[in-house]
Scaffold this motif. Structure first.
Motif, PDB file in Angstrom:
ATOM      1  N   THR A  96       0.832  -1.207   0.000  1.00  0.00           N
ATOM      2  CA  THR A  96       0.000   0.000   0.000  1.00  0.00           C
ATOM      3  C   THR A  96       0.863   1.252   0.000  1.00  0.00           C
ATOM      4  O   THR A  96       0.594   2.205  -0.722  1.00  0.00           O
ATOM      5  CB  THR A  96      -0.898   0.014   1.254  1.00  0.00           C
ATOM      6  OG1 THR A  96      -1.349  -1.297   1.506  1.00  0.00           O
ATOM      7  CG2 THR A  96      -2.069   0.933   1.072  1.00  0.00           C
ATOM      8  N   CYS A  97       1.900   1.214   0.832  1.00  0.00           N
ATOM      9  CA  CYS A  97       2.803   2.368   0.891  1.00  0.00           C
ATOM     10  C   CYS A  97       3.439   2.638  -0.474  1.00  0.00           C
ATOM     11  O   CYS A  97       3.569   3.788  -0.897  1.00  0.00           O
ATOM     12  CB  CYS A  97       3.916   2.118   1.896  1.00  0.00           C
ATOM     13  SG  CYS A  97       3.384   2.175   3.577  1.00  0.00           S
ATOM     14  N   ARG A  98       3.796   1.543  -1.106  1.00  0.00           N
ATOM     15  CA  ARG A  98       4.443   1.665  -2.413  1.00  0.00           C
ATOM     16  C   ARG A  98       3.507   2.335  -3.410  1.00  0.00           C
ATOM     17  O   ARG A  98       3.916   3.208  -4.185  1.00  0.00           O
ATOM     18  CB  ARG A  98       4.839   0.267  -2.883  1.00  0.00           C
ATOM     19  CG  ARG A  98       5.132   0.110  -4.367  1.00  0.00           C
ATOM     20  CD  ARG A  98       6.559   0.553  -4.695  1.00  0.00           C
ATOM     21  NE  ARG A  98       6.874   0.325  -6.092  1.00  0.00           N
ATOM     22  CZ  ARG A  98       6.490   1.132  -7.093  1.00  0.00           C
ATOM     23  NH1 ARG A  98       5.753   2.192  -6.831  1.00  0.00           N
ATOM     24  NH2 ARG A  98       6.844   0.864  -8.337  1.00  0.00           N
ATOM     25  N   VAL A  99       2.254   1.948  -3.366  1.00  0.00           N
ATOM     26  CA  VAL A  99       1.283   2.522  -4.298  1.00  0.00           C
ATOM     27  C   VAL A  99       1.045   3.989  -3.973  1.00  0.00           C
ATOM     28  O   VAL A  99       0.907   4.828  -4.843  1.00  0.00           O
ATOM     29  CB  VAL A  99      -0.042   1.731  -4.232  1.00  0.00           C
ATOM     30  CG1 VAL A  99      -1.108   2.413  -5.064  1.00  0.00           C
ATOM     31  CG2 VAL A  99       0.170   0.306  -4.695  1.00  0.00           C
ATOM     32  N   GLN A 100       1.030   4.260  -2.659  1.00  0.00           N
ATOM     33  CA  GLN A 100       0.696   5.601  -2.223  1.00  0.00           C
ATOM     34  C   GLN A 100       1.770   6.620  -2.609  1.00  0.00           C
ATOM     35  O   GLN A 100       1.459   7.682  -3.119  1.00  0.00           O
ATOM     36  CB  GLN A 100       0.582   5.550  -0.704  1.00  0.00           C
ATOM     37  CG  GLN A 100      -0.331   6.577  -0.127  1.00  0.00           C
ATOM     38  CD  GLN A 100      -0.445   6.334   1.356  1.00  0.00           C
ATOM     39  OE1 GLN A 100       0.534   6.021   2.034  1.00  0.00           O
ATOM     40  NE2 GLN A 100      -1.648   6.452   1.866  1.00  0.00           N
ATOM     41  N   GLN A 101       2.982   6.255  -2.352  1.00  0.00           N
ATOM     42  CA  GLN A 101       4.033   7.234  -2.569  1.00  0.00           C
ATOM     43  C   GLN A 101       5.364   6.527  -2.786  1.00  0.00           C
ATOM     44  O   GLN A 101       5.780   5.715  -1.954  1.00  0.00           O
ATOM     45  CB  GLN A 101       4.132   8.140  -1.329  1.00  0.00           C
ATOM     46  CG  GLN A 101       5.123   9.263  -1.523  1.00  0.00           C
ATOM     47  CD  GLN A 101       5.284  10.024  -0.222  1.00  0.00           C
ATOM     48  OE1 GLN A 101       4.697   9.704   0.793  1.00  0.00           O
ATOM     49  NE2 GLN A 101       6.098  11.047  -0.263  1.00  0.00           N
ATOM     50  N   TYR A 102       6.023   6.807  -3.893  1.00  0.00           N
ATOM     51  CA  TYR A 102       7.349   6.257  -4.093  1.00  0.00           C
ATOM     52  C   TYR A 102       8.171   7.280  -4.828  1.00  0.00           C
ATOM     53  O   TYR A 102       7.659   7.919  -5.750  1.00  0.00           O
ATOM     54  CB  TYR A 102       7.301   4.951  -4.894  1.00  0.00           C
ATOM     55  CG  TYR A 102       8.668   4.333  -5.010  1.00  0.00           C
ATOM     56  CD1 TYR A 102       9.185   3.607  -3.941  1.00  0.00           C
ATOM     57  CD2 TYR A 102       9.440   4.507  -6.157  1.00  0.00           C
ATOM     58  CE1 TYR A 102      10.448   3.064  -4.028  1.00  0.00           C
ATOM     59  CE2 TYR A 102      10.701   3.960  -6.244  1.00  0.00           C
ATOM     60  CZ  TYR A 102      11.205   3.240  -5.174  1.00  0.00           C
ATOM     61  OH  TYR A 102      12.452   2.715  -5.236  1.00  0.00           O
ATOM     62  N   PRO A 103       9.398   7.548  -4.550  1.00  0.00           N
ATOM     63  CA  PRO A 103      10.225   6.916  -3.516  1.00  0.00           C
ATOM     64  C   PRO A 103       9.733   7.201  -2.111  1.00  0.00           C
ATOM     65  O   PRO A 103       9.150   8.253  -1.848  1.00  0.00           O
ATOM     66  CB  PRO A 103      11.599   7.539  -3.760  1.00  0.00           C
ATOM     67  CG  PRO A 103      11.388   8.735  -4.581  1.00  0.00           C
ATOM     68  CD  PRO A 103      10.118   8.553  -5.332  1.00  0.00           C
ATOM     69  N   PHE A 104      10.020   6.248  -1.222  1.00  0.00           N
ATOM     70  CA  PHE A 104       9.595   6.401   0.162  1.00  0.00           C
ATOM     71  C   PHE A 104      10.337   7.544   0.814  1.00  0.00           C
ATOM     72  O   PHE A 104      11.516   7.777   0.539  1.00  0.00           O
ATOM     73  CB  PHE A 104       9.911   5.122   0.957  1.00  0.00           C
ATOM     74  CG  PHE A 104       9.216   3.919   0.436  1.00  0.00           C
ATOM     75  CD1 PHE A 104       7.842   3.891   0.354  1.00  0.00           C
ATOM     76  CD2 PHE A 104       9.937   2.807   0.051  1.00  0.00           C
ATOM     77  CE1 PHE A 104       7.198   2.767  -0.122  1.00  0.00           C
ATOM     78  CE2 PHE A 104       9.299   1.695  -0.418  1.00  0.00           C
ATOM     79  CZ  PHE A 104       7.928   1.660  -0.509  1.00  0.00           C
ATOM     80  N   THR A 105       9.615   8.244   1.674  1.00  0.00           N
ATOM     81  CA  THR A 105      10.304   9.251   2.476  1.00  0.00           C
ATOM     82  C   THR A 105      10.399   8.737   3.901  1.00  0.00           C
ATOM     83  O   THR A 105       9.677   7.821   4.284  1.00  0.00           O
ATOM     84  CB  THR A 105       9.536  10.574   2.465  1.00  0.00           C
ATOM     85  OG1 THR A 105       8.184  10.303   2.798  1.00  0.00           O
ATOM     86  CG2 THR A 105       9.625  11.244   1.123  1.00  0.00           C
ATOM     87  N   ASN A 106      11.282   9.365   4.646  1.00  0.00           N
ATOM     88  CA  ASN A 106      11.554   8.858   5.980  1.00  0.00           C
ATOM     89  C   ASN A 106      10.369   8.960   6.917  1.00  0.00           C
ATOM     90  O   ASN A 106      10.150   8.129   7.779  1.00  0.00           O
ATOM     91  CB  ASN A 106      12.729   9.646   6.575  1.00  0.00           C
ATOM     92  CG  ASN A 106      13.885   8.723   6.833  1.00  0.00           C
ATOM     93  OD1 ASN A 106      13.675   7.530   7.021  1.00  0.00           O
ATOM     94  ND2 ASN A 106      15.081   9.261   6.834  1.00  0.00           N
ATOM     95  N   ASN A 107       9.594  10.034   6.713  1.00  0.00           N
ATOM     96  CA  ASN A 107       8.492  10.244   7.650  1.00  0.00           C
ATOM     97  C   ASN A 107       7.137   9.891   7.040  1.00  0.00           C
ATOM     98  O   ASN A 107       6.115  10.405   7.435  1.00  0.00           O
ATOM     99  CB  ASN A 107       8.492  11.699   8.142  1.00  0.00           C
ATOM    100  CG  ASN A 107       8.557  12.653   6.964  1.00  0.00           C
ATOM    101  OD1 ASN A 107       8.609  12.210   5.804  1.00  0.00           O
ATOM    102  ND2 ASN A 107       8.562  13.942   7.235  1.00  0.00           N
ATOM    103  N   GLN A 108       7.172   9.032   6.043  1.00  0.00           N
ATOM    104  CA  GLN A 108       5.911   8.652   5.404  1.00  0.00           C
ATOM    105  C   GLN A 108       5.010   7.919   6.403  1.00  0.00           C
ATOM    106  O   GLN A 108       5.469   7.068   7.159  1.00  0.00           O
ATOM    107  CB  GLN A 108       6.207   7.729   4.226  1.00  0.00           C
ATOM    108  CG  GLN A 108       4.970   7.361   3.449  1.00  0.00           C
ATOM    109  CD  GLN A 108       5.354   6.582   2.208  1.00  0.00           C
ATOM    110  OE1 GLN A 108       6.519   6.479   1.853  1.00  0.00           O
ATOM    111  NE2 GLN A 108       4.366   6.035   1.535  1.00  0.00           N
ATOM    112  N   VAL A 109       3.735   8.310   6.398  1.00  0.00           N
ATOM    113  CA  VAL A 109       2.815   7.654   7.333  1.00  0.00           C
ATOM    114  C   VAL A 109       2.444   6.282   6.771  1.00  0.00           C
ATOM    115  O   VAL A 109       2.158   6.158   5.587  1.00  0.00           O
ATOM    116  CB  VAL A 109       1.502   8.443   7.514  1.00  0.00           C
ATOM    117  CG1 VAL A 109       1.231   8.685   8.973  1.00  0.00           C
ATOM    118  CG2 VAL A 109       1.515   9.711   6.704  1.00  0.00           C
TER     119      VAL A 109
END
Lengths: 339, 354
Positions: free
Chosen positions: B234-247
């Protein structure tokens, strides 16, 4: 069907005593039954006692010794809980079988007395109606049929049936007898079992020889021919001592959050909670630093939690509730909640 | 394909968690013969994965060619015939099913299917294995009668049929069934192990993982590997590249429950109770199991309470969950718990602050 491979036969079956005399530790029954073999007469019997003490084995052994392999099929009817034993079966199948008259033709060196045997295994799971329907049948055909009832709890057999039978209690096996039996099997199967593992095995099986043998076989299959006590514990589903100790320590510390964490841990590790409760019970009863009142309160709560689990309640909540009661008991907080 | 399925280990050698169990299982099947098995452990710990890998080890790749079937059985039960319908998943070597789906008639399913399996000899070109395998899921949900009839059938047909049972909690499986199986406990993976798996998947997918990100997902997952992988995706779909403080997005129903909890804490009145009922119904109609709702609600409430109240609240949670199991309609009992909590909390507030 393919013939059973030798290795796939459970050891419990493989080492089941075939003769009444080989049954260990149950002297009274053995004496009465050897007498039966000589006089070829016996009353109705009721065997009761905890699982794994040899009730079914004894009943099967006497039947085999009385009739031999040839007549066994026609003279013995064996019914257990997996067969349908509703009131209809009692009225038709059992009654028809009981009604057939037989002669006493001696055959091949077996006594073959002029009666048949009906073995009702796990009789305590029969309904009360079905048991009632048996009453008259037992008396009417007592000339040609003997009933063997086998059960764990004699209180679940209705009084009129129990009073028609000679009752025998099967005692849990003592540690020595269990050890000799286990060592015998180890020798036959070529297993190495050190004395520590042996004492662990007797303590986790609690007088139930069948369980002990099953554990032994499971461990032998998984870990090969030399078995340590740790292997046995991992097969048996008993929870390691430290885990229980940690939970108890968390409860004694009086902190709810600590206990909650431990409970979460226990659940995540997948330990069965019913087992946890019974091991907690053992430790609480034996502990020295709790007063009698504290112990009583805890035991009461553990009992309630166990009942709820049997009803199908959630494991996490019940264990948490039990732990919270233990915390309160250890810190002498009042017990009752205002409604 | 979801990552959960894509990266499910196919062979016993390839598993990343529970390697010791996998090795033992491998030893077990190389001896040409295996006993009945009972796998138990919390959800998301890898029971099914291990079972499938074990089947592959036994029968080779053909165990993976499964077909879904809707089977009908006609069972003759004395005076009447019962029609049963159940979905099965089968290959040439094994059949997998969920007998508890049949409700109170599960006993017949257990007896019929095992008999049918025992009758049909397995089609085995190499003639290596003389038995078929029957995988039964959720045995803890089987009725008492079904479990009782299982015990004898397990012994009777052991020549041509092996059972692999799978359940969440082994306390609900009767002692008689347990003692006939080799019990295998599958514990939930530790957070470190989850991190390892997530990093492995990240590497395979060619993703850059900021340090500590996998650890945060693992912590949120509550030691369920499946959940961890799903939320990773889910995180991958939501936002990539990942950030350190990604919820890391929590499950929506969990958020909803925590909303309910704060509602309850804010005001304790019949009016509020009525509002909460609406929300509870909302959860129930979305097929969230009632005991999970209750557990989550307790979890949320415990976070906000003083330690004196915790004992009492957890006692009542256990009490009402038990009642719920005995009763018919879950909403009564959840609502009773909420009402009880409100009364306890209000009493506490009055006693402390006057």
């Amino acid at each position: 069907m393919a013939p059973l491979m030798q290795s796939s036969q459970p050891w419990v079956e493989k080492y089941r005593p075939r003769r009444v005399k080989e049954v260990s530790h149950q002297d009274e029954v053995v004496r009465v039954l050897t007498n039966t073999l000589e006089t070829t007469n016996c009353p109705h019997m009721l065997f009761y006692g905890p699982p794994g003490t040899g009730k079914t084995t004894t009943a099967l052994a006497i039947a085999h010794q009385l009739y031999g392999p040839e007549l066994y099929k026609s003279r013995v009817l064996e019914l257990n809980a997996s067969d349908d034993r509703g009131i209809n079966v009692v009225r038709t199948k059992i009654k028809n079988f009981a009604a057939v008259a037989v002669g006493s033709a001696q055959q091949g060196g077996y006594p073959c007395p002029p009666f048949k045997i009906i073995i009702l295994d796990e009789a305590d799971s029969m309904t009360e109606d079905a048991q009632n329907a048996l009453r008259r049948t037992m008396e009417t055909y007592s000339k040609v049929t003997r009933f063997f009832f086998i059960c764990n709890y004699i209180s679940r057999i209705i009084e009129p049936l129990a009073s028609r039978c000679a009752k025998f209690r099967f005692k849990p096996l003592s540690e020595e007898i269990m050890s000799t039996r286990i060592l015998h099997i180890c020798a036959e199967e070529g297993l190495n079992l050190d004395s520590e593992a042996l004492s662990t095995l007797s303590s986790i099986s609690q007088g139930d020889l069948r369980r002990a043998i099953t554990f032994l076989q499971g461990a032998a299959r998984l870990f090969g021919s030399s078995i340590s006590s740790k292997d046995l514990i991992s097969v048996s589903g008993v929870i390691p001592h430290e885990v229980v100790q940690n939970l108890l320590a968390a409860c004694k510390s009086g902190s709810f959050d600590k206990a909650n964490k431990e409970v979460n841990n226990v659940i995540a590790e997948g330990y069965p909670v019913s087992q946890m409760l019974s091991q907690l019970f053992d430790m609480v009863v034996e502990s020295d630093d709790a007063s009698d009142e504290q112990k009583a309160r805890i035991c009461k709560k553990l009992g309630e939690a166990d009942k709820c689990l049997v009803d199908g309640a959630d494991e996490y909540l019940q264990l948490l509730d039990a732990c919270s009661s233990m915390i309160k008991a250890f810190s002498n907080m009042p017990e009752v909640f205002s409604n | 394909m979801l990552w959960v399925d894509k990266y499910r280990p196919k062979a016993l050698d390839k598993v990343l968690v529970h390697q010791d169990v996998a090795q033992n299982l491998k030893k077990l099947v190389t001896e040409q013969d295996c006993p009945h098995l009972l796998f138990y452990g919390p959800p998301g710990s890898g029971k099914k994965t291990l079972i499938m890998a074990l089947l592959r080890q036994m029968f080779g790749a053909s165990a993976e060619k499964v077909k879904v079937e809707n089977k009908n059985w006609k069972v003759d039960a004395g005076s009447r015939t019962i029609d049963l319908e159940l979905t099965t998943l089968s290959s040439t070597h094994h059949v997998e099913l969920n007998p508890s789906d049949a409700g109170f008639q599960d006993r017949y399913i257990v007896q019929e299917i095992i008999k049918e399996m025992a009758k049909n000899r397995p089609i085995d070109t190499k003639g290596k294995k003389g038995f078929k395998v029957l995988v039964l899921n959720e045995v803890d949900k089987l009725s008492r009668e079904a479990q009782h009839s299982l015990r004898r059938t397990m012994e009777k047909y052991s020549a041509s049929c092996r059972l692999i049972l799978c359940c969440d909690s082994s306390s609900k499986v009767t002692e008689a069934v347990r003692s006939r199986c080799l019990n295998i406990r599958i514990s939930a993976p530790k957070e470190g192990e989850i991190v390892k798996v997530l990093e492995f998947i990240g590497k395979k997918e060619g993703l850059q993982l900021p340090p500590g990100f996998a650890a945060r997902i693992a912590e949120k997952s509550g030691r369920s590997l499946r959940r961890a992988i799903l939320s990773f995706e889910t995180c991958r779909v939501q936002q990539y590249p990942f950030t350190n403080n990604q919820v890391i997005p929590p499950m929506d129903w969990e958020e909803y429950v925590s909303e309910i909890a704060s509602d309850i804490m804010k005001e304790q009145s019949p009016k509020r109770l009525f509002q909460v009922r609406g929300k509870l119904y909302e959860l129930l109609v979305n097929c969230i199991p009632p005991e999970i709702i209750l557990k989550r609600l307790l979890y949320e409430l415990l976070k906000k309470l003083d330690s004196e109240l915790k004992h009492e609240v957890c006692h009542w949670a256990a009490y009402y969950e038990h009642r719920m199991r005995l009763g018919q309609k879950a909403i009564f009992h959840i609502e009773a718990f909420v009402a009880k909590f409100m009364s306890i909390y209000k009493g506490f507030l009055i006693a402390t602050f006057g």
